[in-house]
Structures are given as structure tokens and as C-alpha cells.
Motif scaffolding. Structure first.
Motif, PDB file in Angstrom:
ATOM      1  N   HIS A 166      10.180  20.142  -4.588  1.00 54.77           N
ATOM      2  CA  HIS A 166      11.615  19.867  -4.583  1.00 54.77           C
ATOM      3  C   HIS A 166      11.917  18.583  -5.342  1.00 54.77           C
ATOM      4  O   HIS A 166      12.837  18.525  -6.172  1.00 54.77           O
ATOM      5  N   PHE A 167      11.119  17.551  -5.077  1.00 51.49           N
ATOM      6  CA  PHE A 167      11.411  16.275  -5.735  1.00 51.49           C
ATOM      7  C   PHE A 167      11.313  16.400  -7.243  1.00 51.49           C
ATOM      8  O   PHE A 167      12.215  15.980  -7.968  1.00 51.49           O
ATOM      9  N   TRP A 168      10.206  16.987  -7.739  1.00 45.80           N
ATOM     10  CA  TRP A 168      10.034  17.000  -9.200  1.00 45.80           C
ATOM     11  C   TRP A 168      11.088  17.863  -9.865  1.00 45.80           C
ATOM     12  O   TRP A 168      11.629  17.500 -10.911  1.00 45.80           O
ATOM     13  N   LEU A 169      11.408  19.009  -9.258  1.00 50.64           N
ATOM     14  CA  LEU A 169      12.477  19.843  -9.824  1.00 50.64           C
ATOM     15  C   LEU A 169      13.790  19.061  -9.876  1.00 50.64           C
ATOM     16  O   LEU A 169      14.489  19.043 -10.896  1.00 50.64           O
ATOM     17  N   ALA A 170      14.104  18.391  -8.769  1.00 50.44           N
ATOM     18  CA  ALA A 170      15.387  17.690  -8.700  1.00 50.44           C
ATOM     19  C   ALA A 170      15.405  16.520  -9.669  1.00 50.44           C
ATOM     20  O   ALA A 170      16.409  16.267 -10.337  1.00 50.44           O
ATOM     21  N   PHE A 171      14.299  15.803  -9.766  1.00 52.66           N
ATOM     22  CA  PHE A 171      14.273  14.608 -10.623  1.00 52.66           C
ATOM     23  C   PHE A 171      14.414  14.996 -12.091  1.00 52.66           C
ATOM     24  O   PHE A 171      15.230  14.443 -12.822  1.00 52.66           O
ATOM     25  N   ILE A 172      13.626  16.000 -12.509  1.00 50.15           N
ATOM     26  CA  ILE A 172      13.719  16.448 -13.899  1.00 50.15           C
ATOM     27  C   ILE A 172      15.095  17.053 -14.154  1.00 50.15           C
ATOM     28  O   ILE A 172      15.746  16.771 -15.172  1.00 50.15           O
ATOM     29  N   GLY A 173      15.561  17.865 -13.212  1.00 53.37           N
ATOM     30  CA  GLY A 173      16.863  18.508 -13.369  1.00 53.37           C
ATOM     31  C   GLY A 173      17.982  17.491 -13.498  1.00 53.37           C
ATOM     32  O   GLY A 173      18.859  17.626 -14.355  1.00 53.37           O
ATOM     33  N   THR A 174      17.943  16.463 -12.667  1.00 48.92           N
ATOM     34  CA  THR A 174      19.002  15.454 -12.707  1.00 48.92           C
ATOM     35  C   THR A 174      19.062  14.776 -14.062  1.00 48.92           C
ATOM     36  O   THR A 174      20.124  14.634 -14.674  1.00 48.92           O
ATOM     37  N   ASN A 175      17.877  14.352 -14.530  1.00 53.05           N
ATOM     38  CA  ASN A 175      17.880  13.636 -15.805  1.00 53.05           C
ATOM     39  C   ASN A 175      18.243  14.547 -16.961  1.00 53.05           C
ATOM     40  O   ASN A 175      18.970  14.154 -17.870  1.00 53.05           O
ATOM     41  N   LEU A 176      17.757  15.791 -16.911  1.00 55.75           N
ATOM     42  CA  LEU A 176      18.084  16.737 -17.979  1.00 55.75           C
ATOM     43  C   LEU A 176      19.578  17.065 -17.961  1.00 55.75           C
ATOM     44  O   LEU A 176      20.186  17.307 -19.004  1.00 55.75           O
ATOM     45  N   ASN A 177      20.166  17.047 -16.777  1.00 57.79           N
ATOM     46  CA  ASN A 177      21.569  17.399 -16.652  1.00 57.79           C
ATOM     47  C   ASN A 177      22.470  16.252 -17.080  1.00 57.79           C
ATOM     48  O   ASN A 177      23.423  16.436 -17.829  1.00 57.79           O
ATOM     49  N   SER A 231       4.005  19.897   0.573  1.00 53.47           N
ATOM     50  CA  SER A 231       3.891  20.391  -0.810  1.00 53.47           C
ATOM     51  C   SER A 231       5.238  20.904  -1.327  1.00 53.47           C
ATOM     52  O   SER A 231       5.608  20.650  -2.473  1.00 53.47           O
ATOM     53  N   TRP A 232       5.964  21.589  -0.448  1.00 57.05           N
ATOM     54  CA  TRP A 232       7.305  22.053  -0.853  1.00 57.05           C
ATOM     55  C   TRP A 232       8.215  20.867  -1.141  1.00 57.05           C
ATOM     56  O   TRP A 232       9.039  20.915  -2.062  1.00 57.05           O
ATOM     57  N   GLY A 233       8.054  19.820  -0.361  1.00 59.55           N
ATOM     58  CA  GLY A 233       8.869  18.626  -0.601  1.00 59.55           C
ATOM     59  C   GLY A 233       8.592  18.032  -1.969  1.00 59.55           C
ATOM     60  O   GLY A 233       9.503  17.629  -2.694  1.00 59.55           O
ATOM     61  N   GLN A 234       7.295  17.989  -2.342  1.00 60.47           N
ATOM     62  CA  GLN A 234       6.944  17.448  -3.660  1.00 60.47           C
ATOM     63  C   GLN A 234       7.537  18.309  -4.767  1.00 60.47           C
ATOM     64  O   GLN A 234       8.081  17.795  -5.743  1.00 60.47           O
ATOM     65  N   SER A 246      16.579  23.768  -7.691  1.00 59.06           N
ATOM     66  CA  SER A 246      15.743  22.834  -6.926  1.00 59.06           C
ATOM     67  C   SER A 246      16.167  22.783  -5.463  1.00 59.06           C
ATOM     68  O   SER A 246      15.393  22.340  -4.610  1.00 59.06           O
ATOM     69  N   THR A 247      17.389  23.215  -5.184  1.00 56.69           N
ATOM     70  CA  THR A 247      17.843  23.194  -3.788  1.00 56.69           C
ATOM     71  C   THR A 247      17.151  24.265  -2.960  1.00 56.69           C
ATOM     72  O   THR A 247      17.009  24.124  -1.757  1.00 56.69           O
ATOM     73  N   LEU A 248      16.708  25.349  -3.630  1.00 60.38           N
ATOM     74  CA  LEU A 248      16.108  26.466  -2.878  1.00 60.38           C
ATOM     75  C   LEU A 248      14.853  26.049  -2.105  1.00 60.38           C
ATOM     76  O   LEU A 248      14.762  26.322  -0.905  1.00 60.38           O
ATOM     77  N   PRO A 249      13.838  25.407  -2.765  1.00 54.64           N
ATOM     78  CA  PRO A 249      12.679  24.999  -1.961  1.00 54.64           C
ATOM     79  C   PRO A 249      13.062  24.104  -0.790  1.00 54.64           C
ATOM     80  O   PRO A 249      12.444  24.190   0.283  1.00 54.64           O
ATOM     81  N   PHE A 250      14.095  23.264  -0.984  1.00 50.54           N
ATOM     82  CA  PHE A 250      14.519  22.390   0.105  1.00 50.54           C
ATOM     83  C   PHE A 250      15.006  23.215   1.288  1.00 50.54           C
ATOM     84  O   PHE A 250      14.584  23.002   2.436  1.00 50.54           O
ATOM     85  N   ILE A 251      15.877  24.183   1.005  1.00 53.92           N
ATOM     86  CA  ILE A 251      16.443  24.980   2.103  1.00 53.92           C
ATOM     87  C   ILE A 251      15.334  25.758   2.809  1.00 53.92           C
ATOM     88  O   ILE A 251      15.243  25.749   4.049  1.00 53.92           O
ATOM     89  N   LYS A 294       0.876  -1.182   0.000  1.00 50.41           N
ATOM     90  CA  LYS A 294       0.000   0.000   0.000  1.00 50.41           C
ATOM     91  C   LYS A 294       0.906   1.223   0.000  1.00 50.41           C
ATOM     92  O   LYS A 294       1.397   1.634   1.042  1.00 50.41           O
ATOM     93  N   LEU A 295       1.160   1.781  -1.171  1.00 53.25           N
ATOM     94  CA  LEU A 295       2.153   2.846  -1.268  1.00 53.25           C
ATOM     95  C   LEU A 295       1.603   4.176  -0.778  1.00 53.25           C
ATOM     96  O   LEU A 295       0.471   4.537  -1.052  1.00 53.25           O
ATOM     97  N   ARG A 296       2.434   4.890  -0.031  1.00 54.00           N
ATOM     98  CA  ARG A 296       2.132   6.288   0.315  1.00 54.00           C
ATOM     99  C   ARG A 296       3.218   7.120  -0.345  1.00 54.00           C
ATOM    100  O   ARG A 296       4.381   7.054   0.061  1.00 54.00           O
ATOM    101  N   LEU A 297       2.846   7.880  -1.343  1.00 55.03           N
ATOM    102  CA  LEU A 297       3.871   8.601  -2.089  1.00 55.03           C
ATOM    103  C   LEU A 297       4.127   9.962  -1.460  1.00 55.03           C
ATOM    104  O   LEU A 297       3.866  10.992  -2.072  1.00 55.03           O
ATOM    105  N   ASN A 298       4.655   9.989  -0.266  1.00 56.38           N
ATOM    106  CA  ASN A 298       5.070  11.307   0.215  1.00 56.38           C
ATOM    107  C   ASN A 298       6.536  11.520  -0.134  1.00 56.38           C
ATOM    108  O   ASN A 298       7.164  10.688  -0.790  1.00 56.38           O
ATOM    109  N   THR A 299       7.082  12.667   0.274  1.00 57.69           N
ATOM    110  CA  THR A 299       8.355  13.110  -0.291  1.00 57.69           C
ATOM    111  C   THR A 299       9.460  12.077  -0.148  1.00 57.69           C
ATOM    112  O   THR A 299      10.176  11.794  -1.106  1.00 57.69           O
ATOM    113  N   ALA A 300       9.598  11.499   1.052  1.00 57.26           N
ATOM    114  CA  ALA A 300      10.706  10.568   1.271  1.00 57.26           C
ATOM    115  C   ALA A 300      10.590   9.378   0.332  1.00 57.26           C
ATOM    116  O   ALA A 300      11.581   8.931  -0.255  1.00 57.26           O
TER     117      ALA A 300
END
Lengths: 202, 559
Positions: B436-447, B431-434, B487-492, B354-360
Motif C-alpha cells: 500500500h505504501f509504495w503504490l500510494a507514494f509512487i502514485g502521489t508523486n506521479l499524480n 506485507s500488504w501495508g508495505q 492503492s486504496t484497495l490493498p488498504f481496504i 534505530k529505525l524500524r521501517l514498518n508501515t506506519a
């Protein structure tokens, strides 16, 4: 069946492990782990030495024929004997005979110092230096790094000797002495390998 | 009472007062509490992560255009050298040691580490290392410029003829960082072996503890080799010996052996705790026990064992004889076996849960996807012919950034989000965590994805200018890098504001099973009222076993 139950129970209510910080058993274990880790540095140097010795074309610097064995051999005998001497010192401490402990620890310090002085005299008499090719570099690196450990061991023994003059210092246990002694044996074993590689294998 | 006992009592009462006051000042003191040290490690290393990230921005900014027009050559060399060094020695190692410091004693039911003062000493070396690294930018000759490997004879070049060069400070900093790591490793290994609570057998330890334990064993037996190499390099650089100087009969390849004998296992030191974090996070958010607990635990040790036998795969193009390349190709491919065991165990854990898709959980899953991708490129690189073709190109850079950013840093984020309520007693803003995740995930792959085609086409790493035909992929990668930086900014913002004024967290916000979730958030000064007595397996999700038999005593009066 009955025995199995007992075993299962004992796994739960077994002897509680050390729950104190800096407990002697922990320190002993940690010191062994540290010595294993430190032996890797020496092993790396030895590996480097073996590779250099087997692959370098002009191994010995110009004008150098090899190393004298006689004086280092006496040095080696003294250093290895001191391992037994510090063991005897430890036995005296086990029996709470402080004067015997001090005497034999002092003897160990004297032997270690003899070794260091002998090493210094040998360095002084050599006709090549630290920068004389790979051979000179490796020779001084190995002996110097080992000599640094000998010096550390002597300093530790001096501290232990000083501590024995303060009352009640060894009432609660004497891990410091055990560690010093372990370190000294370690330095000895390293020297045996070093002696074989540097002096006997020429 | 003797004097020393009185002194100890005073120290204990002081630390109790410190903690009860929730005093931020205690993070700037020479505290010996493992939780304070853990946070100190995490925050310090994150600051260096930001510095290393700024360096990366400079590199990618330079590479947007084919010409070398942004910074001068010396500075650019310093940038990629220090980016690599800082990200490894001052971000990944310390942050994971910090996490280990925080969690391992609690997870095994100990009051503290085996040697609290050694622990503090090991931490306070990290700022010293960082200061030395940063200071190297201000010496006349500039910082070290020979890449983070600092291979001789390049690293032995000293055109200014001064003693205090950037390279000199670099070697010094790496050596001190090594001392710090060894101290930490001795401490953690001793803690795991000697400080476990009654009933906490080896096969009842959480996988994170297993992973950290294996990683620190690698540190103990690998790091001294790098120290030996660094000492020899230092003498070459300063005294004028000729260990690695080929013109004087030295052997520069030997340094590569010393270096990779540690630095390859080092990547397993970094990745193993991340595997442990995955193993902690997936069962919680899937509500299922970890699949194949025992084999996952043992595979950590297997990875540690194999890691010491693969170092030459970094030196396929260094004139290594063919038979040796063959052997190391085989041993390198063997790494994928224990790693594959782990990956399949995680997939099986998630399967049907039973998945809970929160930030972690998002971060952990994203990191797992990128790790699988990195593993595939890793197997490609382990093959000698492929490696000789893409040796020293951006393909390699892409591969290890998928590991080091995609897996390690994302996994670290997952861990921070997962344990943040436990460490601070506050909840973060989901919400900020989410975001952060999408920015980082897209950024990583694009980079990092464009780096693979670049490498296959032959763009070398560590260059400031390149052929215009590579422009398209480089622009993409640079855009991804800037997205990643943003993407690091929302995290901080999220972490700082939550820590100051977030909603108060319960002691077990994720309904997780584990010793650290039994006690209050943040944990009291000695973790447990009574030593817990463990009676069941970890990860018993879906079962109703009690974890400890003396729950009342463990919780004490913190409720």
C-alpha cells in the motif's frame, strides 16, 4: 529547598481535575468558550457592516433618510437593565430564596419580551425592507440575528422558571441558570455594539 | 438511589455488556463512548473519502484527453466542486476529529470526553451533512458547480429559478458541518483543559494532544466567520438580498474575506493533528525521545496564532491593494518558521535512531518528505509576483494536493496503521501495508508532480478541455491518479480482513511509551481502572522512568 520540594510534590498530587462528565466546572468553561466562538459570528457581521458602510456609494436606499433613535434608545435601556435584573435573580437563587428568584426572572422575561415587541413595532414602521440594497440587508440581518438570540434567551429563562417549580431541581447546583444569565449578558453586550454601529453612527 | 442514578447504572452496565461482547452492532448505535464515536467518525469519513476519490477519478479521466468528451459540462463542474467539498468537510475534518476523539481522552488519562452526549450529537451530524451533499446530485439543477469556494457572483447564478438547488443544499450542508465542528471543538478544548489526570501538566501532554488542542482553538475562532458568510450567501441565493451582488451595490470580495478567514486556518486545523501524529510516530520507531519537546509543543500554538493572519494570500489576484499584499506576503512567510521548527525537530528525532521501517513509519516518513516539498512550493506561492503568475493554475492544485494527499492523507494512513492494533485488538498484515505504501507514494508523486510544470506553463485549474500541448503531463498525472485509486484497495482489504480475523494484538505491539499503550487492546469501556497519576515526561525512550505511579491500579484486572 524545602519549599521547592513541596511545590514539586504539589504538582504531582495537586487537586485532581474534574473527572466526571458534564461536571459544572466543565460546563461553565465550555459555555464561555462557546460564547467566545459565537461572538465571532457577530464580529464578522459587524466587520461586514463597517466595510459596506465605508465603501458603498448609495448607502441609504432611495427615500430613506436614516433611522429613528428615540424608540430604540428606550429599548436599549430596557434590555441593559434586564441584565442587572437577572443578576439580582441569580443572587436570590444563591440564597435559596426561590420566590425572589422567580419574581426577578419573570421580570427579566418581561423586559426581554418588551424589547422584542419594540423591535417588531420598529420593523413594521420602517419604509425599507430586507432586499432594499446592502443597507436594508445588513440592518435586518444584524437586528434579526440579534433578535433570534434574544428569543433564545427568553426561552431559556422560561425553562429555568419552569424548572424552579419542580422540587430539588436546584439542590445540586444550578448551572442552567448561570449559563442562561451568561448568555443574556452576552446578548446585551452584542446589542450595545450593534446600537452604536447601527443607530449612533449615521 | 434516585431514579437518575438507577438509569445511569443501567446505561453503564449496558455499555459494559456491549463492549464485552465485542459487538459490531454498537458502532451503529447512538453510543456515547468516545472510542466508539472515534471509530464511527473514522469509518464514516473513510467512506466519503472513497466517494471523493471516485469523483477525482472522473476528473482525471476527463483530463486524459484535451477534449471535453467524457462527462457533460454540468456534471464535470459538480465533480470538482464536490470532490473538494467532500474531501475537506467529510474526510479530513471528521477523520482527524475521530482520531482525536479516540486518542485524546486516553492520552490525558481521562475516562471519557468532557461531554459524551454532545460528542455523539456532533458525530451524527456528519452523516446528515453527507446525505445532503449526495442528495444535491439528484435535484433537477444538479449539484453545486461553483468550486468548493463557491465564490459569488458565480454561486448566485440560478438559471432554473428553483429554491432547492445544489448550491442551496451545499450551503446548508456546510453550515451543519460547521455546527458539528464547533460542538466537537468545544468538547475537545474542554476535555484537554479540564479532564487531565493528576500530574498530567500541559508540558507532559503528548504532542498529538497539543496539536489537536491548537487545531480546535482555530476551529472555534475561525469557523463562525465562514458561517456568517454562508448565511449571507444563503439570503442572497434565496430571499434576494444583495450582499454579494455587485449590480445591487454588494461586495463579492467580502465573501472571499469571510471564506478565507476561516478556510485558510482550516488547512492548519487539518495539518496540525498530522504534525502531532508525526511527533507520536517518529520517536517510537526511532527509539529516541522527541527532539525539543517543549518548542515543538509551543510551535503548534504559534502556527495557530499565525494562521489567523494570512488569509489574504488567497486573494492576491482579487484586486487587493499593494500594501495589503505586501503585509500578507510577509505574514505568510512567517508560517514557515514554526513549521520549520517542527520539521527540524522530527529530522533530529530520526537522526541516529534505530529505525524500524514498518508501515506506519514508512507512511510518516513519506508524508514528511512530501510535506517538505509542499512547503517549498508554498513559500514560492506566498510571494506575490509568483502567485499572480500561477494564480488559479495547476501549480496551486499541485501544491495543496501535496499537502492534502501527500501529507494529510498519508499521515492519516500512518496513524491508522500505528493505532490499528490498539483500536481493534488485531494486527494488520505488514506485507500488504508495505505494498500500500509504495503504490500510494509512487502514485502521489506521479499524480501531483506533473501539475507543477503544467501550472507554470499556464494550464488553468477546473477546466475540462485544454490545449493539446499540455497532453503529456496530464496523461502522466492521470496515470498517477489511477494508481493512487488502486492503492486504496490493498488498504481496504488489509484493514477489513485484519479486523475480522487478524492475529490478536498485544497491548503494546510497538513497545511505545504512552498512556494508551498501557491499557488493553481494545481499551476497556472507561479506559483506566484507577485514574492514572503521571510522574514523568512523555517520550522517555532510552530512560527507565515509570510513566505513572499507580500502574497496578491503572491496569486493573484487564491483563
Amino acid at each position: 529547598m524545602f519549599r521547592k520540594t513541596i511545590i514539586m510534590d504539589s504538582s504531582i498530587s495537586s487537586q485532581p481535575l474534574h473527572h466526571e462528565h458534564d461536571a459544572e466546572g466543565n460546563s461553565y468553561f465550555a459555555f464561555i468558550v462557546f460564547l467566545c466562538s459565537e461572538s465571532i459570528i457577530f464580529l464578522s457581521f459587524f466587520a461586514g457592516y463597517i466595510i459596506y458602510k465605508t465603501t458603498t456609494i448609495d448607502w441609504l436606499p432611495a427615500g430613506v433618510t436614516g433611522l429613528e433613535i428615540k424608540d430604540p434608545l428606550i429599548n436599549t435601556v430596557v434590555l441593559i437593565s434586564s441584565s442587572f435584573v437577572i443578576y439580582i435573580a441569580e443572587q436570590f437563587l444563591e440564597k435559596h430564596q426561590l420566590w425572589g428568584f422567580r419574581l426577578f426572572l419573570l421580570l427579566t422575561i418581561a423586559m426581554g419580551t418588551y424589547f422584542l415587541v419594540g423591535q417588531a413595532i420598529e420593523w413594521n414602521g420602517l419604509e425599507f425592507g430586507f432586499t432594499s440594497g446592502v443597507f436594508g440587508g445588513m440592518f435586518y440581518l444584524l437586528t434579526g440575528f440579534h433578535g433570534l438570540h434574544v428569543l433564545t434567551g427568553i426561552l431559556l429563562q422560561g425553562i429555568m422558571l419552569g424548572r424552579s417549580f419542580f422540587p430539588n431541581n436546584y439542590e445540586q447546583g444550578h448551572f442552567g441558570v448561570i449559563a442562561t444569565s451568561l448568555f443574556w449578558h452576552f446578548v446585551d453586550v452584542i446589542w450595545i455594539v450593534l446600537f452604536v454601529l447601527l443607530y449612533l453612527w449615521q | 438511589m434516585t431514579d437518575s442514578q438507577v438509569k445511569t447504572t443501567n446505561i453503564i452496565t449496558e455499555s459494559y455488556q456491549d463492549l464485552s461482547a465485542r459487538n459490531w452492532k454498537r458502532y451503529f448505535s447512538f453510543s456515547t463512548d468516545h472510542k466508539v464515536i472515534g471509530i464511527q467518525y473514522l469509518v464514516t469519513s473513510f467512506i466519503f473519502f472513497l466517494i471523493g476519490g471516485i469523483f477525482a477519478m472522473v476528473i482525471r479521466g476527463e483530463l486524459i484527453t484535451p477534449e471535453a468528451d467524457l462527462v457533460d459540462r454540468t456534471f464535470y463542474n459538480g465533480m470538482f466542486t464536490m470532490h473538494g467539498t467532500i474531501m475537506l468537510f467529510l474526510w479530513t475534518f471528521p477523520s482527524l476529529v475521530g482520531l482525536a476523539n479516540y486518542l485524546v481522552p486516553i492520552m490525558i488519562g481521562a475516562k471519557d470526553m468532557a461531554f459524551p452526549r454532545l460528542n455523539a450529537a456532533a458525530f451524527w451530524m456528519v452523516p446528515i451533512v453527507g446525505t445532503l451533499m449526495m442528495a444535491s446530485f439528484f435535484v433537477p439543477s444538479g449539484s453545486a458547480q461553483s468550486g468548493w469556494w463557491s465564490y459569488p457572483p458565480v454561486s448566485l447564478q440560478n438559471p432554473t429559478g428553483q429554491l432547492i438547488t445544489g448550491q442551496f443544499l451545499w450551503i446548508l450542508a456546510v453550515a451543519i458541518s460547521g455546527v458539528s465542528s464547533i460542538m466537537g471543538a468545544v468538547n475537545i478544548v474542554t476535555t484537554v483543559v479540564k479532564m487531565r489526570a493528576p500530574g498530567m501538566t500541559f508540558f507532559r501532554m503528548p504532542i498529538f494532544v497539543w496539536a489537536v488542542f491548537s487545531a480546535q482553538i482555530i476551529q472555534l475562532f475561525g469557523l463562525p466567520a465562514l458561517t456568517a458568510g454562508a448565511v449571507m450567501l444563503l439570503f442572497d441565493l434565496t430571499v434576494g438580498t444583495s450582499f454579494f451582488d455587485p449590480s445591487q451595490g454588494g461586495n463579492p470580495i467580502l465573501f472571499q474575506h469571510f471564506f478565507w478567514f476561516y478556510s485558510h486556518p482550516a488547512v492548519y486545523v487539518i495539518i496540525l493533528p498530522i504534525f502531532g501524529i508525526f511527533s507520536e510516530i517518529f520517536p517510537v520507531y526511532s527509539r529516541k525521545p522527541l527532539f525539543g519537546y517543549k518548542i515543538v509543543a509551543i510551535s503548534s500554538l504559534l502556527i495557530a496564532a499565525v494562521s489567523g493572519l494570512v488569509w489574504v494570500h488567497h486573494m492576491y489576484a482579487s484586486g487587493t491593494p499593494g500594501w495589503m499584499r505586501m503585509l500578507f506576503m510577509l505574514s505568510t512567510m512567517c508560517v514557515s518558521v514554526p513549521t520549520g521548527i517542527k520539521v527540524f525537530a522530527w529530522v533530529a528525532t530520526i537522526w541516529g535512531g534505530k529505525l524500524r521501517l514498518n508501515t506506519a513509519m514508512l507512511f510518516a516518513m513519506g508524508a514528511l518528505i512530501m510535506f517538505i516539498f509542499a512547503g517549498v512550493t508554498g513559500i514560492m506561492l506566498s510571494a506575490v509576483p509568483v502567485d499572480i503568475h500561477v494564480n488559479n493554475t495547476y501549480f496551486v492544485v499541485g501544491h495543496f494536493h501535496y499537502v492534502l494527499y501527500g501529507t494529510v492523507t498519508m499521515g492519516m494512513y500512518a496513524a491508522i496503521y500505528h493505532w490499528f492494533p490498539k483500536m481493534t485488538g488485531r494486527m494488520y498484515y505488514e506485507s500488504w501495508g508495505q505494498v500500500h505504501f509504495w503504490l500510494a507514494f509512487i502514485g502521489t508523486n506521479l499524480n501531483f508532480l506533473p501539475m507543477h510544470p503544467l501550472g507554470l506553463q499556464g494550464m488553468l485549474r477546473r477546466v475540462a478541455s485544454y490545449d493539446p500541448e499540455y497532453t503529456f503531463w496530464n496523461v502522466l498525472a492521470s496515470l498517477g491518479a489511477f494508481l493512487l485509486g488502486m492503492s486504496t484497495l490493498p488498504f481496504i482489504v488489509n484493514m477489513v480482513s485484519s479486523w475480522i480475523q487478524g492475529p490478536i494484538a498485544p497491548s503494546n505491539p510497538w513497545r511505545a511509551i504512552g498512556l494508551e499503550w498501557l491499557i488493553a487492546s481494545p481499551p476497556p469501556v472507561e479506559n483506566f481502572e484507577d485514574t492514572p497519576i503521571i510522574v514523568s515526561e512523555p517520550y522517555s525512550y532510552g530512560k527507565s522512568d515509570p510513566l505513572v505511579s499507580n500502574l497496578e491500579g491503572v491496569l486493573g484486572h484487564h491483563e
